[in-house]
Design a protein around this motif. Structure first.
Motif, mmCIF file in Angstrom:
data_model
loop_
_atom_site.group_PDB
_atom_site.id
_atom_site.type_symbol
_atom_site.label_atom_id
_atom_site.label_comp_id
_atom_site.label_asym_id
_atom_site.label_seq_id
_atom_site.Cartn_x
_atom_site.Cartn_y
_atom_site.Cartn_z
ATOM 1 N N SER A 279 0.860 -1.188 0.000
ATOM 2 C CA SER A 279 0.000 0.000 0.000
ATOM 3 C C SER A 279 0.889 1.227 0.000
ATOM 4 C CB SER A 279 -0.921 0.012 1.220
ATOM 5 O OG SER A 279 -0.166 0.074 2.418
ATOM 6 N N LYS A 323 -4.357 7.181 -2.045
ATOM 7 C CA LYS A 323 -3.928 5.907 -1.466
ATOM 8 C C LYS A 323 -4.330 4.749 -2.368
ATOM 9 C CE LYS A 323 -2.233 3.961 2.391
ATOM 10 N NZ LYS A 323 -0.955 4.319 3.031
ATOM 11 N N GLU A 325 -3.880 0.266 -2.665
ATOM 12 C CA GLU A 325 -3.436 -1.009 -2.102
ATOM 13 C C GLU A 325 -3.358 -2.042 -3.214
ATOM 14 O OE1 GLU A 325 -5.537 -0.399 2.307
ATOM 15 O OE2 GLU A 325 -6.371 -1.842 0.849
ATOM 16 N N ASN A 413 -7.072 -1.888 -4.823
ATOM 17 C CA ASN A 413 -8.089 -1.376 -3.913
ATOM 18 C C ASN A 413 -7.759 0.068 -3.554
ATOM 19 O OD1 ASN A 413 -10.317 -1.433 -2.036
ATOM 20 N ND2 ASN A 413 -8.797 -1.564 -0.405
ATOM 21 N N PRO A 415 -8.709 2.591 -0.740
ATOM 22 C CA PRO A 415 -9.395 2.655 0.557
ATOM 23 C C PRO A 415 -10.355 3.831 0.653
ATOM 24 C CG PRO A 415 -7.035 2.288 0.844
ATOM 25 C CD PRO A 415 -7.252 2.622 -0.597
ATOM 26 N N GLY A 416 -11.508 3.549 1.251
ATOM 27 C CA GLY A 416 -12.461 4.615 1.525
ATOM 28 C C GLY A 416 -13.244 5.087 0.320
ATOM 29 N N ARG A 417 -13.192 4.336 -0.770
ATOM 30 C CA ARG A 417 -13.915 4.784 -1.955
ATOM 31 C C ARG A 417 -14.545 3.600 -2.652
ATOM 32 N NH1 ARG A 417 -11.446 7.193 -7.525
ATOM 33 N NH2 ARG A 417 -13.396 7.333 -8.642
#
Length: 424
Positions: A279, A323, A325, A413, A415-417
């Motif tokens: 990440s 961000k 991952e 991935n 994150p948060g979306r």
């Protein structure tokens, strides 16, 4: 080509990448419709073919939607900066290819100026002028396009001076990539063995010097060894090894452009069992200049390393600085893998045709050959190794390795979306 959405994203990215780098505030999703309505600078980002200067990429997609395949070509002439028109050069090349293949070709191209070396991306439909599937011999794809590109360049710029040619060949001696000298040696080889011909002229002596110097360099790299008396043995898989080394060099240069400081550079390898999820912050993304379907991304990892990875061209990404991952996708072993693993475990990690027959009884030649071909493919991926007696050494984690291989790539991935599915 796997899907119309991937083809649409590929053309969209070709158009965008041809002008400038993306502004930092623009998202790097590339699933939008393709058209030629946007022209950042002059002709940059505009599709063309042999007859028209401004084409609509969407129209090209629609008529090629049912094609069984597409061909993607990158034309990067060595002296491209001296050309009066990269567009005219590309058209001349495609006319020459049409003559070689004896058919009119349906293609679309865009010129790229986003690196220090101008080049052209060409997308060629998989249909000939009679509506049949376009078949191009593998050797022509590998060598024919290159030869025609050189001839068309010579027609426009004239022959390269002898000193310039000699300097270029000498520079190849130390390169860690597949070179014309390597192709020459492979052409001389029989079953991996090269016998250098006698030199009868000054030119022959020059070529002999180049060949010996390159072979000595390959020996230092562990890819050749001298057998004495002008005989050499080339490493098995020499072409593939040098090609991969060249690709790695290209990756490093891409990372240097994105982040000029000295950093800890790594390549995310989804097929390597030792590769762990990563990440980090997105530094850069762009289209691969090797004709592949993917695009690259570069992360500043949370582990302090900088990571290069290849993802599908229609994979949405966050804005720069966002961000991301990465992890390896996991697939399922093939039925032949289950058989190979079962027999190898029974015989101390060794698979062979005789072990297969001893374990399961008589098998058809075609069935045994299918397992051999599977193992040959996996040997090129460094998952298994072949012994001198024709048997195979199968690792204890064989099924886990092939499952990762069958996963076919990287899972991304953000994150948060929650992201919408890419268009179909």
């Amino acid at each position: 080509m796997s899907s119309i959405s991937a083809a649409r994203a590929h053309l969209s990215y070709l158009r965008r990448e041809s002008a400038v780098e993306h502004p930092k505030e623009v998202e790097l999703d590339v699933g939008s419709e393709v058209s030629s309505s946007e022209a950042p600078f002059e002709d940059r980002g505009k599709f063309y073919n042999g007859d028209d200067d401004k084409l609509n990429g969407q129209a090209f997609l629609e008529k090629s939607a049912d094609d069984r395949h597409q061909f993607r070509i990158i034309v990067s002439p060595e002296d491209g900066g001296e050309l009066k028109s990269l567009k005219d050069y590309t058209r001349g090349l495609m006319r020459a290819v049409e003559q070689d293949l004896d058919t009119r070709l349906d293609w679309i191209a865009v010129n790229h100026f986003n690196t220090g070396h101008p080049h052209t991306h060409i997308v060629l439909r998989g249909k000939d002028d009679r509506g049949k599937d376009l078949i191009i011999a593998r050797d022509y794809i590998r060598n024919g396009f290159r030869q025609q590109a050189e001839q068309v360049l010579t027609l426009e710029l004239g022959p390269r001076p002898t000193r310039q040619i000699a300097a270029g060949l000498k520079a190849e001696i130390s390169q860690e990539r597949l070179t014309s000298l390597d192709r020459d040696l492979l052409g001389l080889s029989i079953a991996g063995e090269v016998i250098l011909p006698e030199a009868r002229s000054a030119y022959d002596r020059f070529r002999a010097h180049l060949r010996i110097a390159r072979l000595q360099q390959l020996q230092k790299m562990g890819l050749a060894r001298s057998l004495g008396q002008k005989k050499w043995r080339l490493s098995e898989g020499l072409r593939d090894t040098l090609t991969k080394m060249g690709e790695r060099g290209d990756i490093i240069r891409t990372m240097q452009r994105a982040y000029s400081a000295q950093v800890n550079r790594h390549i995310f390898a989804p097929f390597d069992p030792a590769q762990r999820p990563v990440s980090g912050k997105l530094l850069a993304a762009g289209l691969r200049d090797d004709g592949g379907d993917g695009k690259y991304l570069i992360l500043e990892g949370d582990d302090g390393r900088h990571w290069y990875a290849v993802v599908p061209v229609d994979q949405p990404l966050p804005v720069r600085g966002g961000k991301v991952e990465l992890s390896a996708k996991t697939g399922s072993p093939k039925p032949s893998d289950l058989t190979i693993d079962r027999i190898a475990r029974r015989y101390g990690g060794i698979y062979s045709a005789s072990n297969h027959v001893n374990a399961d009884g008589p098998q058809s030649d075609a069935f045994l050959l299918a397992h051999k071909r599977r193992l040959e493919a996996l040997r090129r991926k460094n998952i298994v190794s072949r012994k001198s007696d024709g048997s195979w050494t199968i690792p204890g984690d064989y099924l886990r390795r092939v499952a990762r291989l069958e996963g076919k790539g990287i899972s991304v991935n953000i994150p948060g979306r929650t992201l919408p599915l890419p268009p179909r």
